[in-house]
Scaffold this motif. Structure first.
Motif, short mmCIF file in Angstrom:
data_model
loop_
_atom_site.label_atom_id
_atom_site.label_comp_id
_atom_site.label_asym_id
_atom_site.label_seq_id
_atom_site.Cartn_x
_atom_site.Cartn_y
_atom_site.Cartn_z
N MET A 11 0.83 -1.20 0.00
CA MET A 11 0.00 0.00 0.00
C MET A 11 0.87 1.25 0.00
N LEU A 12 2.03 1.18 0.66
CA LEU A 12 2.95 2.32 0.60
C LEU A 12 3.44 2.51 -0.83
N TRP A 13 3.58 1.40 -1.55
CA TRP A 13 3.96 1.52 -2.95
C TRP A 13 2.89 2.28 -3.74
N SER A 14 1.64 1.99 -3.45
CA SER A 14 0.56 2.74 -4.11
C SER A 14 0.75 4.22 -3.84
N ALA A 15 0.99 4.54 -2.55
CA ALA A 15 1.14 5.95 -2.17
C ALA A 15 2.30 6.59 -2.94
N LEU A 16 3.42 5.87 -2.99
CA LEU A 16 4.60 6.44 -3.64
C LEU A 16 4.35 6.63 -5.15
N LEU A 17 3.71 5.65 -5.77
CA LEU A 17 3.44 5.76 -7.21
C LEU A 17 2.49 6.91 -7.49
N ILE A 18 1.49 7.08 -6.61
CA ILE A 18 0.55 8.19 -6.81
C ILE A 18 1.31 9.52 -6.69
N HIS A 19 2.20 9.57 -5.72
CA HIS A 19 3.01 10.78 -5.54
C HIS A 19 3.86 11.04 -6.79
N PRO A 21 -1.89 18.22 -0.84
CA PRO A 21 -3.04 17.67 -1.56
C PRO A 21 -2.74 17.39 -3.02
N GLU A 22 -1.86 18.17 -3.62
CA GLU A 22 -1.57 17.99 -5.04
C GLU A 22 -0.99 16.61 -5.32
N SER A 23 -0.16 16.14 -4.38
CA SER A 23 0.56 14.89 -4.65
C SER A 23 -0.37 13.68 -4.57
N VAL A 24 -1.55 13.88 -4.01
CA VAL A 24 -2.44 12.72 -3.93
C VAL A 24 -3.68 12.88 -4.81
N TYR A 25 -4.20 14.11 -4.92
CA TYR A 25 -5.41 14.28 -5.73
C TYR A 25 -5.14 14.99 -7.05
N GLY A 26 -3.91 15.45 -7.24
CA GLY A 26 -3.58 16.10 -8.50
C GLY A 26 -4.05 17.55 -8.58
N VAL A 27 -4.80 18.00 -7.59
CA VAL A 27 -5.23 19.41 -7.58
C VAL A 27 -4.84 20.03 -6.24
N LEU A 28 -4.73 21.35 -6.25
CA LEU A 28 -4.23 22.02 -5.05
C LEU A 28 -5.28 22.16 -3.96
N ASN A 29 -6.55 22.34 -4.35
CA ASN A 29 -7.58 22.60 -3.36
C ASN A 29 -8.75 21.62 -3.46
N PRO A 30 -8.50 20.40 -3.13
CA PRO A 30 -9.62 19.45 -3.18
C PRO A 30 -10.57 19.75 -2.04
N GLU A 31 -11.84 19.28 -2.18
CA GLU A 31 -12.80 19.45 -1.08
C GLU A 31 -12.26 18.70 0.13
N TRP A 32 -12.62 19.13 1.31
CA TRP A 32 -12.06 18.51 2.52
C TRP A 32 -12.46 17.03 2.64
N TRP A 33 -13.64 16.70 2.04
CA TRP A 33 -14.12 15.32 2.21
C TRP A 33 -13.59 14.38 1.12
N ARG A 34 -12.68 14.90 0.28
CA ARG A 34 -12.21 14.08 -0.84
C ARG A 34 -11.64 12.73 -0.36
N PHE A 35 -10.92 12.77 0.78
CA PHE A 35 -10.31 11.50 1.25
C PHE A 35 -11.38 10.49 1.64
N LEU A 36 -12.55 11.02 2.10
CA LEU A 36 -13.63 10.11 2.48
C LEU A 36 -14.17 9.38 1.25
N GLU A 37 -14.26 10.11 0.14
CA GLU A 37 -14.74 9.49 -1.08
C GLU A 37 -13.82 8.34 -1.49
N HIS A 38 -12.51 8.62 -1.46
CA HIS A 38 -11.54 7.57 -1.81
C HIS A 38 -11.66 6.40 -0.85
#
Ligand code: ADP
Ligand code: MG
Length: 454
Positions: free
Chosen positions: A115-123, A170-187
């Motif tokens: 799962m850390l690999w997923s995180a690193l690849l997303i980054h 936030p950019e490194s995980v969602y690709g945008v600078l200002n995602p909604e605060w609940w974005r992580f909940l959706e994921h």
């Protein structure tokens, strides 16, 4: 022994709760096959981790080349992250897999690492939504372990990573600078969604593996039970016939003994004149004890009280018949080398068929899985003795085994009853014949039957 006895006792035995033993064995088998499965998947993950590392470095180097600042060059931070973080994330799982393959701790470490690999690849890919598929793929591959517990740390790592990076980068995980605060909940919601199905799948496929083990244990048990009950039935039969045959002579001895005791007691120490009746009773005791000894030695020879009815019987067809009765074993050829024109001996056909079946079967079993050759040869006859040889090029036997083989119930095989040769010897003896054995460890064995003209 009759199959009826075996089946009845077999059925009873199971009903009387021998099943805890089966369950124990099933759990043993399950542990073994689950361990094999876990080690196989460990191994797969080891390669997956290494491949991911190499892929990450290549990707980072390709998409984030050297950044130029004046005349000096600096390696882009993504390349450093791929090399250094990639090495960190890969090394612990790989070490665990090499050191402790198949253990649950290794699986936990692998799950977190993946799962850390997923995180690193997303980054590294700048939060591309497509790279998030790596999470789902990884969870599905982790489910190969059929261990739902490891999905928990895996999910926690994903959620934790999204939460922390969502807060700070936030950019490194969602690709945008200002995602909604609940974005992580959706994921997280999607991850929980797929987890639910993977958990179901883990439970079900684990259950399947267990029921497979249970079936194996049952098959093992029923084979063992047949052998055990055959042995018990044989011992029981032996005991029953010894008991039966000894009852009459022992009754006669007791009778004679009680008469003699009465006479002796009545004499009250006076000198006792031995009369004819006493002599008669004493000879009864002698005779009956002799008879008892003979019965015991006969029955211990496992000679069944089946009388020999000898008639002219051609040997070649009889051997051919026996060969068809012996179950085929892979790689073992059995050859009937008895000459067509061999003089015909007098013998009990049914009993002698049993002799050949037992000897040929033993010979084939001695060849084992490696395969080999069994040959039946014969010579002599007419006025001379017949000489019949059953030869194999199998395992042979050492002297200490050879000394025991004719004893009833002696067997070196896990599924053997040890009655074959005892029966063979009894039958040949009752035909007035001889049975000899020559054997060399690693070379083979020859049983030689001698039959004499009547
Ligand atoms: P079982 O076949 O049930 O073991 P047997 O009375 O047929 O019982 O044989 C007793 C033992 O003699 C066998 O277990 C085996 O060790 C040995 N034996 C018999 N025949 C052979 C052979 N041809 N080669 C090697 N060993 C043999
Ligand atoms: Mg045998």
């Amino acid at each position: 022994m009759s199959m009826k006895i075996i089946n009845a006792e077999h059925g009873d035995g199971r009903a009387q709760g021998l099943s805890p033993a089966i369950e124990r064995r099933a759990r043993e088998l399950f542990t073994v096959s689950y361990g094999e499965l876990a080690r196989r998947i460990d191994h797969m993950f080891m390669w997956l981790m290494i491949v991911q590392w190499v892929a990450a470095i290549v990707f980072a180097a390709f998409f984030s080349p050297l950044a130029w600042a004046g005349k000096s060059s600096a390696v882009h931070s993504h390349v450093i992250a791929a090399v250094v973080l990639g090495a960190l994330i890969t090394s612990l799982p790989v070490v665990m897999i090499l050191r402790h393959p198949g253990t649950q701790m290794t699986r936990y470490v692998v799950a977190c690492g993946q799962m850390l690999w997923s995180a690193l690849l997303i980054h590294l890919t700048g939060g591309r939504i497509e790279t998030h598929f790596h999470i789902f793929g990884s969870l599905a591959i982790l489910a190969f372990y059929r261990d739902l517990k490891i999905l928990i740390p895996a999910t926690v790592v994903v959620a934790g990573d999204h939460f922390v990076r969502g807060m700070f980068w936030p950019e490194s995980v969602y690709g945008v600078l200002n995602p909604e605060w609940w974005r992580f909940l959706e994921h997280a919601g999607w991850v929980v969604f797929i987890d639910a199905f993977l958990v179901l799948n883990c439970v079900q496929s684990r259950r399947e593996l267990y029921s497979l083990s249970l079936r194996h244990a049952e098959v093992e048990y029923s084979k063992d039970a047949v052998v055990r009950y055959e042995r018990l039935a044989a011992v029981g039969q032996l005991a029953a016939s010894v008991g039966h045959e000894l009852r009459n002579p022992l009754a006669a001895v007791r009778n004679a003994h009680s008469y003699l005791r009465k006479r002796i007691e009545r004499s009250k120490g006076d000198s006792l004149e031995v009369n004819d009746r006493m002599r008669q009773f004493m000879s009864v005791i002698d005779r009956e004890l002799d008879a008892s000894a003979k019965i015991i030695s006969n029955l211990l020879d496992f000679s069944r009280p089946r009388t020999v009815t000898a008639a002219p019987c051609p040997l070649r067809p009889l051997v051919a018949e026996a060969i068809t009765i012996v179950p085929d074993s892979a790689g073992v050829t059995v050859e009937n080398g008895v000459p067509e024109d061999l003089p015909i001996p007098d013998l009990d056909k049914d009993l002698f068929r049993q002799v050949f079946v037992n000897l040929i079967q033993n010979a084939a079993e001695a060849c084992g899985a490696a395969g080999g050759r069994v040959e039946v040869a014969a010579s002599g006859g007419g006025d001379a003795p017949w000489r019949i040889e059953i030869r194999d090029d199998g395992a042979g036997m050492p002297e200490e085994v050879r000394a025991e083989i004719f004893k009833p119930l002696f067997s070196t095989k896990t599924k053997g009853t040890g009655l074959g040769l005892a029966v063979v010897q009894g039958i040949i003896e009752r035909h007035g014949g001889t049975l000899e054995v020559q054997s060399e460890v690693g070379r083979g064995t020859t049983f030689t039957i001698g039959l004499f003209p009547t």
